[in-house]
Design an enzyme around this catalytic site. Structure first.
Site, PDB file in Angstrom:
ATOM      1  N   GLY A  71      -3.507   6.229  36.940  1.00  0.00           N
ATOM      2  CA  GLY A  71      -3.964   6.524  35.481  1.00  0.00           C
ATOM      3  C   GLY A  71      -2.971   6.102  34.568  1.00  0.00           C
ATOM      4  O   GLY A  71      -3.372   5.664  33.407  1.00  0.00           O
ATOM      5  N   ASP A  92       3.609   1.011  44.298  1.00  0.00           N
ATOM      6  CA  ASP A  92       2.488   1.759  44.750  1.00  0.00           C
ATOM      7  C   ASP A  92       2.031   1.785  46.204  1.00  0.00           C
ATOM      8  O   ASP A  92       1.848   0.414  46.475  1.00  0.00           O
ATOM      9  CB  ASP A  92       1.342   1.709  43.494  1.00  0.00           C
ATOM     10  N   LEU A 101     -11.680   4.039  39.280  1.00  0.00           N
ATOM     11  CA  LEU A 101     -12.133   2.923  38.340  1.00  0.00           C
ATOM     12  C   LEU A 101     -12.337   3.695  36.918  1.00  0.00           C
ATOM     13  O   LEU A 101     -12.333   3.063  35.816  1.00  0.00           O
ATOM     14  CB  LEU A 101     -13.021   1.936  38.714  1.00  0.00           C
ATOM     15  N   GLN A 102     -12.510   4.859  37.013  1.00  0.00           N
ATOM     16  CA  GLN A 102     -12.990   5.863  35.739  1.00  0.00           C
ATOM     17  C   GLN A 102     -11.972   5.648  34.664  1.00  0.00           C
ATOM     18  O   GLN A 102     -11.993   6.148  33.607  1.00  0.00           O
ATOM     19  CB  GLN A 102     -13.493   7.234  36.196  1.00  0.00           C
ATOM     20  N   ARG A 103     -10.722   5.453  35.276  1.00  0.00           N
ATOM     21  CA  ARG A 103      -9.392   5.690  34.350  1.00  0.00           C
ATOM     22  C   ARG A 103      -8.329   4.560  34.711  1.00  0.00           C
ATOM     23  O   ARG A 103      -7.465   4.515  33.915  1.00  0.00           O
ATOM     24  CB  ARG A 103      -8.852   7.062  34.462  1.00  0.00           C
ATOM     25  N   LYS A 116      -2.847  -1.523  45.166  1.00  0.00           N
ATOM     26  CA  LYS A 116      -2.918  -1.210  43.695  1.00  0.00           C
ATOM     27  C   LYS A 116      -1.717  -2.134  43.106  1.00  0.00           C
ATOM     28  O   LYS A 116      -1.918  -2.584  42.123  1.00  0.00           O
ATOM     29  CB  LYS A 116      -2.867   0.196  43.283  1.00  0.00           C
ATOM     30  N   ASN A 161       2.465  13.778  41.105  1.00  0.00           N
ATOM     31  CA  ASN A 161       2.874  14.926  42.062  1.00  0.00           C
ATOM     32  C   ASN A 161       4.343  15.327  41.794  1.00  0.00           C
ATOM     33  O   ASN A 161       5.100  14.436  41.442  1.00  0.00           O
ATOM     34  CB  ASN A 161       2.724  14.588  43.680  1.00  0.00           C
ATOM     35  N   CYS A 218      -4.864  16.527  39.405  1.00  0.00           N
ATOM     36  CA  CYS A 218      -6.011  15.732  38.920  1.00  0.00           C
ATOM     37  C   CYS A 218      -7.218  15.548  39.896  1.00  0.00           C
ATOM     38  O   CYS A 218      -8.239  15.639  39.562  1.00  0.00           O
ATOM     39  CB  CYS A 218      -5.713  14.321  38.193  1.00  0.00           C
ATOM     40  N   CYS A 371     -12.803  24.464  51.516  1.00  0.00           N
ATOM     41  CA  CYS A 371     -12.617  24.113  49.998  1.00  0.00           C
ATOM     42  C   CYS A 371     -12.909  22.556  49.840  1.00  0.00           C
ATOM     43  O   CYS A 371     -13.513  21.953  50.849  1.00  0.00           O
ATOM     44  CB  CYS A 371     -11.299  24.432  49.163  1.00  0.00           C
TER      45      CYS A 371
END
Ligand code: ZN
Length: 413
Positions: A71, A92, A101-103, A116, A161, A218, A371
């Site tokens: 991000g 990475d 891909l949203q960010r 990446k 993190n 996130c 969860c």
């Protein structure tokens, strides 16, 4: 402090006093020259009086390592490359996923499944072929961090993190290097420049990591995509200033951004004379075990989950056999809406922490918690067992495991 800033200020050592800005000497010596092509490319920089030829040559000579191509790393790498930083390192270990891909705008649809670091390298080459890109498709850890960081002038921390954040900080302090830090969550962002020689370090601001499970990631809590650009571009802004010596970088100051309110504020961060790594009498003189230091789940959760964890397939068998269980989903309502296990009752985690959920649990049925991935349910399992539900269990891997093991037609997030 604004109410939504509460999730971090509990752990941050900040003083709400009048802040002051500090000029620093340039970090990087200028390159010998710019080619005619480079002069054309960077002309909008060169005609800014404070930048000019000298600062642009410093950028050309600069070696910047971006930790993470996610991000924050995505916009940071694009703007560092466009600005003419001569050498960019990208570390990475992860591969591009659709939900990135949203960010993570340095990657595209056709990059899904690629490392990446390699996807970022190809995109940087397209933005500015003058940039030399060095890729590291590996985990940054105590074994490789010193050797990798030593080859760069400045680090841009785009990690998500706490273990890696403390690792980056400690390596930078031990090597005497500055770094630009950024952090994002939902609508809130923060950024600072940590350079122990001239100001505080990350440990001066956050002496201790938050207890495991207390600050959601996130992946757990979400992030507004464009917030990455807001904070990543501030990180590049500060990187350019540190490299060139232009302006007053965020050293000794914490920038707090609220995208809902649309406000930027800076607060002063003091160097802590008792800081264990950059203080007067440092007790940390070499790298430590950062996973153990930060933990992933608390000791209570680990103990509760030991011997009381079932698989998603076992849950399916229990449901098929009509076992007398009470299945509780401890996620948030919007997560439940995305995907849920049939028959699960939604009781969000916070209602267990305040105690109000316990009265809703039947005494005569076995409690099964789940969860998203198993971390939150392990924390709540400890609470539930403490309240006397001795045979309670939780589902390892959570709803994600249910989708992969039981019903792959369901969406994941
Ligand atoms: Zn410190």
């Amino acid at each position: 402090m604004h109410h939504r800033a509460g999730w971090f200020c509990q752990w941050a050592r900040i003083s709400i006093t009048r802040e002051f800005a500090l000029s620093l000497p340039p970090l990087v010596e200028p390159a010998a020259e710019l080619s005619a092509d480079e002069v054309r490319r960077y002309s909008r920089h060169l005609i800014i009086p404070e930048i000019g030829m000298t600062a642009q040559k410093r950028l050309k000579n600069a070696k910047v390592l971006c930790v993470g191509a996610g991000g924050l790393g995505s916009p940071a790498l694009l703007y560092l490359a466009a600005a003419g930083v001569g050498t960019l390192g990208v570390i990475d270990f992860d591969v591009v996923e659709e939900s990135n891909l949203q960010r993570q705008i340095i990657h595209g649809q056709s990059d899904i499944g690629r490392p990446k670091a390699e996807s970022a390298r190809d995109r940087v080459a397209e933005v500015n072929p003058n940039v030399k890109v060095v890729t590291y498709v590996e985990h940054l850890d105590s074994d490789n961090v010193m050797e990798i960081f030593a080859q760069y002038d400045l680090i841009v921390d785009g990690t998500d993190n706490f273990a890696t954040r403390y690792l980056v900080n400690d390596a930078c302090v031990l090597l005497g290097k500055p770094y630009v830090w950024g952090s994002i969550y939902r609508f809130d962002g923060q950024a600072s420049v940590f350079w122990a020689e001239y100001g505080p370090c990350y440990r001066c601001l956050y002496p201790e990591p938050p207890p495991p499970g207390m600050v959601p990631s996130c992946a757990e809590g979400g992030v507004l995509g464009v917030l990455c650009a807001s904070i990543g571009s501030i990180q590049v802004n500060e990187a350019i200033k540190v490299i060139t010596g232009v302006g007053e970088p965020l050293a000794g100051r914490l920038m707090i951004y609220d995208a809902l309110e649309m406000s930027y504020r800076t607060v002063k961060v003091r160097k802590d004379p008792e800081c264990p790594i950059c203080g007067k009498n440092p007790t940390i003189t070499e790298l430590i075990d950062y996973e153990a230091f930060c933990g992933t789940v608390s000791a209570d959760a680990q103990q509760a989950a030991s011997g009381s964890t079932i698989t998603a397939a076992e849950l399916k068998a229990m449901l098929d056999a009509d076992d007398d269980i009470f299945l509780v989903d401890v996620r948030e309502p919007n997560e439940y809406e995305i995907v849920s296990i049939p028959g699960a009752v939604l009781i969000p985690k916070d209602q267990f922490l305040t105690g109000e959920a316990l009265s809703r649990l039947p005494q005569d049925r076995r409690i099964v918690l789940h969860c998203k991935s198993g971390a939150r349910s392990a924390e709540i399992l400890a609470v539930v067992k403490d309240a006397g539900f001795a045979d309670a269990v939780h589902v390892g891997g959570g709803v994600l495991a249910w989708v992969s093991q039981v019903d792959p037609t369901l969406p994941v997030y």
